[in-house]
Design a protein around this motif. Structure first.
Motif, mmCIF file in Angstrom:
data_model
loop_
_atom_site.group_PDB
_atom_site.id
_atom_site.type_symbol
_atom_site.label_atom_id
_atom_site.label_comp_id
_atom_site.label_asym_id
_atom_site.label_seq_id
_atom_site.Cartn_x
_atom_site.Cartn_y
_atom_site.Cartn_z
ATOM 1 N N SER A 11 0.963 -1.224 0.095
ATOM 2 C CA SER A 11 0.144 -0.107 0.007
ATOM 3 C C SER A 11 0.961 1.229 0.001
ATOM 4 N N ILE A 12 2.210 1.264 0.039
ATOM 5 C CA ILE A 12 3.135 2.169 -0.005
ATOM 6 C C ILE A 12 3.969 2.049 -1.201
ATOM 7 N N SER A 13 3.982 3.245 -1.865
ATOM 8 C CA SER A 13 4.751 3.341 -3.015
ATOM 9 C C SER A 13 6.109 3.017 -3.083
ATOM 10 N N SER A 14 6.867 2.423 -3.802
ATOM 11 C CA SER A 14 8.262 2.241 -3.687
ATOM 12 C C SER A 14 9.247 3.506 -3.505
ATOM 13 N N GLU A 15 8.744 4.467 -4.106
ATOM 14 C CA GLU A 15 9.687 5.761 -4.100
ATOM 15 C C GLU A 15 9.419 6.432 -2.861
ATOM 16 N N CYS A 16 8.444 6.174 -2.088
ATOM 17 C CA CYS A 16 8.135 6.625 -0.646
ATOM 18 C C CYS A 16 8.982 5.855 0.324
ATOM 19 N N LEU A 17 8.846 4.410 -0.021
ATOM 20 C CA LEU A 17 9.945 3.576 1.050
ATOM 21 C C LEU A 17 11.420 3.658 0.759
ATOM 22 N N ASP A 18 11.841 3.751 -0.656
ATOM 23 C CA ASP A 18 13.012 4.451 -0.678
ATOM 24 C C ASP A 18 13.716 5.268 0.014
ATOM 25 N N ALA A 19 12.737 6.561 0.024
ATOM 26 C CA ALA A 19 13.152 7.589 0.789
ATOM 27 C C ALA A 19 13.234 7.688 2.520
#
Length: 93
Positions: A11-19
């Motif tokens: 449910s969390i974008s990979s871009e967000c998780l990467d940050a």
């Protein structure tokens, strides 16, 4: 490019998780959602022009904003959603 071995959440974008996710094995300390929540709480303190409330020990370094800037932008662009609008004001421009 989600970090290998670190918690994920569809449910969390990979871009967000990467940050928001620290490197392995530190990332194992919290769930993906907990890392996002922590970043949403901390980022206004470290991504604004006023760093007095930022708890990062390296905040005084000349390269701090250069280093953290892309993560601040990604948190603002990919972690703040209608479903998760809990980012306090003061993001770095």
């Amino acid at each position: 490019m989600t970090r290998v071995g670190c918690p994920t959440d569809d449910s969390i974008s990979s871009e967000c998780l990467d940050a928001v996710t620290p490197p392995f094995p530190v990332c194992l300390g919290l769930s993906a959602a907990e890392w996002v929540a922590k970043a949403m709480e901390e980022s206004p303190r470290c991504c604004s022009d006023d760093l007095t409330e930022c708890s990062c020990p390296a905040k005084e370094g000349a390269m701090f904003k250069e280093y953290i800037g892309p993560d601040c932008d990604a948190i603002q662009n990919y972690c703040v959603t209608e479903e998760n609008p809990n980012l306090r004001g003061g993001m770095m421009e």
